[in-house]
Design a protein around this motif. Sequence first.
Motif, PDB file in Angstrom:
ATOM      1  N   LYS A  26      32.178   3.328  15.706  1.00 16.31           N
ATOM      2  CA  LYS A  26      32.711   4.122  14.608  1.00 16.31           C
ATOM      3  C   LYS A  26      33.565   3.283  13.665  1.00 16.31           C
ATOM      4  O   LYS A  26      34.230   3.820  12.787  1.00 16.31           O
ATOM      5  N   SER A  27      33.571   1.966  13.852  1.00 18.63           N
ATOM      6  CA  SER A  27      34.336   1.101  12.965  1.00 18.63           C
ATOM      7  C   SER A  27      33.666  -0.260  12.869  1.00 18.63           C
ATOM      8  O   SER A  27      32.905  -0.672  13.759  1.00 18.63           O
ATOM      9  N   ARG A  28      33.948  -0.936  11.797  1.00 17.33           N
ATOM     10  CA  ARG A  28      33.433  -2.278  11.570  1.00 17.33           C
ATOM     11  C   ARG A  28      33.890  -3.232  12.675  1.00 17.33           C
ATOM     12  O   ARG A  28      33.136  -4.087  13.143  1.00 17.33           O
ATOM     13  N   GLU A  29      35.152  -3.057  13.099  1.00 19.97           N
ATOM     14  CA  GLU A  29      35.724  -3.950  14.103  1.00 19.97           C
ATOM     15  C   GLU A  29      34.979  -3.829  15.434  1.00 19.97           C
ATOM     16  O   GLU A  29      34.669  -4.839  16.079  1.00 19.97           O
ATOM     17  N   VAL A  30      34.692  -2.595  15.842  1.00 20.90           N
ATOM     18  CA  VAL A  30      33.972  -2.394  17.104  1.00 20.90           C
ATOM     19  C   VAL A  30      32.556  -2.951  17.001  1.00 20.90           C
ATOM     20  O   VAL A  30      32.063  -3.608  17.931  1.00 20.90           O
ATOM     21  N   LEU A  31      31.896  -2.737  15.878  1.00 19.31           N
ATOM     22  CA  LEU A  31      30.538  -3.262  15.713  1.00 19.31           C
ATOM     23  C   LEU A  31      30.531  -4.783  15.803  1.00 19.31           C
ATOM     24  O   LEU A  31      29.651  -5.365  16.457  1.00 19.31           O
TER      25      LEU A  31
ATOM     26  N   GLU B 125      21.639 -15.091  18.126  1.00 23.81           N
ATOM     27  CA  GLU B 125      22.691 -15.752  17.359  1.00 23.81           C
ATOM     28  C   GLU B 125      22.229 -16.112  15.946  1.00 23.81           C
ATOM     29  O   GLU B 125      22.908 -15.786  14.966  1.00 23.81           O
ATOM     30  N   PRO B 126      21.072 -16.791  15.779  1.00 20.05           N
ATOM     31  CA  PRO B 126      20.622 -17.099  14.414  1.00 20.05           C
ATOM     32  C   PRO B 126      20.222 -15.859  13.618  1.00 20.05           C
ATOM     33  O   PRO B 126      20.331 -15.844  12.388  1.00 20.05           O
ATOM     34  N   VAL B 127      19.777 -14.812  14.310  1.00 18.27           N
ATOM     35  CA  VAL B 127      19.431 -13.560  13.632  1.00 18.27           C
ATOM     36  C   VAL B 127      20.686 -12.930  13.038  1.00 18.27           C
ATOM     37  O   VAL B 127      20.708 -12.510  11.873  1.00 18.27           O
ATOM     38  N   ILE B 128      21.758 -12.900  13.829  1.00 11.96           N
ATOM     39  CA  ILE B 128      23.029 -12.342  13.358  1.00 11.96           C
ATOM     40  C   ILE B 128      23.540 -13.138  12.165  1.00 11.96           C
ATOM     41  O   ILE B 128      24.002 -12.570  11.171  1.00 11.96           O
ATOM     42  N   ALA B 129      23.422 -14.462  12.244  1.00 11.20           N
ATOM     43  CA  ALA B 129      23.869 -15.308  11.138  1.00 11.20           C
ATOM     44  C   ALA B 129      23.043 -15.063   9.881  1.00 11.20           C
ATOM     45  O   ALA B 129      23.576 -14.988   8.764  1.00 11.20           O
ATOM     46  N   GLN B 130      21.748 -14.902  10.040  1.00 12.62           N
ATOM     47  CA  GLN B 130      20.863 -14.672   8.892  1.00 12.62           C
ATOM     48  C   GLN B 130      21.114 -13.317   8.247  1.00 12.62           C
ATOM     49  O   GLN B 130      21.002 -13.160   7.031  1.00 12.62           O
ATOM     50  N   CYS B 131      21.485 -12.340   9.058  1.00 13.05           N
ATOM     51  CA  CYS B 131      21.671 -10.985   8.539  1.00 13.05           C
ATOM     52  C   CYS B 131      23.027 -10.787   7.872  1.00 13.05           C
ATOM     53  O   CYS B 131      23.247  -9.791   7.180  1.00 13.05           O
ATOM     54  N   GLU B 132      23.945 -11.725   8.075  1.00 13.75           N
ATOM     55  CA  GLU B 132      25.295 -11.607   7.530  1.00 13.75           C
ATOM     56  C   GLU B 132      25.911 -10.283   7.974  1.00 13.75           C
ATOM     57  O   GLU B 132      25.949  -9.998   9.159  1.00 13.75           O
TER      58      GLU B 132
ATOM     59  N   VAL C  42      26.085  -6.627   9.090  1.00 15.18           N
ATOM     60  CA  VAL C  42      25.193  -5.576   9.585  1.00 15.18           C
ATOM     61  C   VAL C  42      25.828  -4.223   9.273  1.00 15.18           C
ATOM     62  O   VAL C  42      26.974  -3.973   9.658  1.00 15.18           O
ATOM     63  N   PRO C  43      25.131  -3.330   8.570  1.00 11.87           N
ATOM     64  CA  PRO C  43      25.720  -2.027   8.201  1.00 11.87           C
ATOM     65  C   PRO C  43      26.070  -1.179   9.420  1.00 11.87           C
ATOM     66  O   PRO C  43      25.321  -1.129  10.394  1.00 11.87           O
ATOM     67  N   LEU C  44      27.207  -0.512   9.353  1.00 13.32           N
ATOM     68  CA  LEU C  44      27.629   0.396  10.419  1.00 13.32           C
ATOM     69  C   LEU C  44      26.823   1.694  10.382  1.00 13.32           C
ATOM     70  O   LEU C  44      26.435   2.228  11.406  1.00 13.32           O
TER      71      LEU C  44
ATOM     72  N   ARG D 274      18.608  -4.198  10.095  1.00 10.05           N
ATOM     73  CA  ARG D 274      19.065  -5.125   9.057  1.00 10.05           C
ATOM     74  C   ARG D 274      18.135  -6.333   8.976  1.00 10.05           C
ATOM     75  O   ARG D 274      17.794  -6.795   7.877  1.00 10.05           O
ATOM     76  N   TYR D 275      17.707  -6.834  10.109  1.00 10.10           N
ATOM     77  CA  TYR D 275      16.795  -7.980  10.153  1.00 10.10           C
ATOM     78  C   TYR D 275      15.458  -7.621   9.501  1.00 10.10           C
ATOM     79  O   TYR D 275      14.888  -8.413   8.749  1.00 10.10           O
ATOM     80  N   PHE D 276      14.991  -6.418   9.783  1.00  5.93           N
ATOM     81  CA  PHE D 276      13.766  -5.936   9.144  1.00  5.93           C
ATOM     82  C   PHE D 276      13.926  -5.936   7.630  1.00  5.93           C
ATOM     83  O   PHE D 276      13.038  -6.370   6.889  1.00  5.93           O
ATOM     84  N   ALA D 277      15.070  -5.444   7.156  1.00  8.23           N
ATOM     85  CA  ALA D 277      15.329  -5.397   5.709  1.00  8.23           C
ATOM     86  C   ALA D 277      15.386  -6.788   5.113  1.00  8.23           C
ATOM     87  O   ALA D 277      14.856  -7.030   4.023  1.00  8.23           O
ATOM     88  N   VAL D 278      16.024  -7.706   5.823  1.00 10.28           N
ATOM     89  CA  VAL D 278      16.132  -9.082   5.334  1.00 10.28           C
ATOM     90  C   VAL D 278      14.746  -9.727   5.243  1.00 10.28           C
ATOM     91  O   VAL D 278      14.385 -10.341   4.233  1.00 10.28           O
ATOM     92  N   LEU D 279      13.959  -9.570   6.288  1.00  8.06           N
ATOM     93  CA  LEU D 279      12.625 -10.186   6.310  1.00  8.06           C
ATOM     94  C   LEU D 279      11.685  -9.556   5.298  1.00  8.06           C
ATOM     95  O   LEU D 279      10.843 -10.221   4.713  1.00  8.06           O
ATOM     96  N   LYS D 280      11.821  -8.273   5.085  1.00  7.28           N
ATOM     97  CA  LYS D 280      10.937  -7.573   4.148  1.00  7.28           C
ATOM     98  C   LYS D 280      11.543  -7.453   2.758  1.00  7.28           C
ATOM     99  O   LYS D 280      10.923  -6.924   1.848  1.00  7.28           O
ATOM    100  N   ASP D 281      12.786  -7.942   2.616  1.00  8.71           N
ATOM    101  CA  ASP D 281      13.485  -7.915   1.329  1.00  8.71           C
ATOM    102  C   ASP D 281      13.570  -6.499   0.762  1.00  8.71           C
ATOM    103  O   ASP D 281      13.297  -6.251  -0.410  1.00  8.71           O
ATOM    104  N   LYS D 282      13.938  -5.569   1.639  1.00  5.19           N
ATOM    105  CA  LYS D 282      14.162  -4.206   1.186  1.00  5.19           C
ATOM    106  C   LYS D 282      15.188  -3.563   2.087  1.00  5.19           C
ATOM    107  O   LYS D 282      15.611  -4.142   3.090  1.00  5.19           O
ATOM    108  N   GLU D 283      15.594  -2.357   1.760  1.00  2.82           N
ATOM    109  CA  GLU D 283      16.709  -1.738   2.452  1.00  2.82           C
ATOM    110  C   GLU D 283      16.395  -1.248   3.857  1.00  2.82           C
ATOM    111  O   GLU D 283      17.276  -1.112   4.678  1.00  2.82           O
ATOM    112  N   GLY D 284      15.150  -0.933   4.157  1.00  2.00           N
ATOM    113  CA  GLY D 284      14.882  -0.303   5.443  1.00  2.00           C
ATOM    114  C   GLY D 284      15.268   1.163   5.398  1.00  2.00           C
ATOM    115  O   GLY D 284      15.315   1.761   4.342  1.00  2.00           O
ATOM    116  N   ILE D 285      15.563   1.777   6.538  1.00  2.41           N
ATOM    117  CA  ILE D 285      15.874   3.211   6.547  1.00  2.41           C
ATOM    118  C   ILE D 285      17.328   3.454   6.175  1.00  2.41           C
ATOM    119  O   ILE D 285      18.191   2.634   6.428  1.00  2.41           O
TER     120      ILE D 285
END
Length: 215
Positions: A7-12, A27-34, A36-38, A202-213
């Motif tokens: 329920k918070s950015r900090e917990v995520l 690890e590299p996926v997290i770095a690539q995604c910068e 990640v939306p809550l 988020r990774y899906f959005a990054v790879l497909k260059d769109k927002e996703g759901i």
Amino acid sequence: MHKERLKSREVLDVHLKGLAQCDPRLEPVIAQCEEVPLRESADGFEGMAKIVVGQQVSVAAASAIWGRFAGLMDNVCAAEFLAHPEESVRGAGLSASKFRTLCGVAEAEQSGALQFDQLVHLPPDEAIDQLTQLKGIGPWTAEIYLLFCLGHPDIFPAGDLALQKMVGHINGLEDVPKEKETRALTEIWSPYRGAASRLMWRYFAVLKDKEGIVL
């Protein structure tokens, strides 16, 4: 097990770090995604209604329909929803099946058969079972509710196609895994599967260059 609700950015952020420790491949996926939306959402009838409204339509259409739907009421709740005639609600853009689903949810809450405020205290399997007893509410919808409306830390909606594609990609599979295989492959990410699902979208959005759901 980390039981903090997402329920918070900090917990995520804490859970994403735990996820990387569970599976260093991420690890590299997290770095690539910068960041990640809550994607936190309201709970109760309002949260469920927003999920149902957004099913199987584009992000833009879901946003427009929700705006009209919510605009019908001073407060999006079961009682106000049931007070509106079908034609006015359907006029906001809801299909007949979605209208019937929300009627069932609202009536179950009003009768006490469904107590949204108790779902957060139940084990996820029991909460999902309660929700899927309602006509029109399947496992994906129930899991999305637990994930975003309740912030459950260890839910992964394995029936979601985008998530299946990303799990297949992470595991180097030629074919997109089905729901059962996806669940098995993501057990390694427990107890951080809530963070993992957000990361994979988020990774899906990054790879497909769109927002996703968007919920």
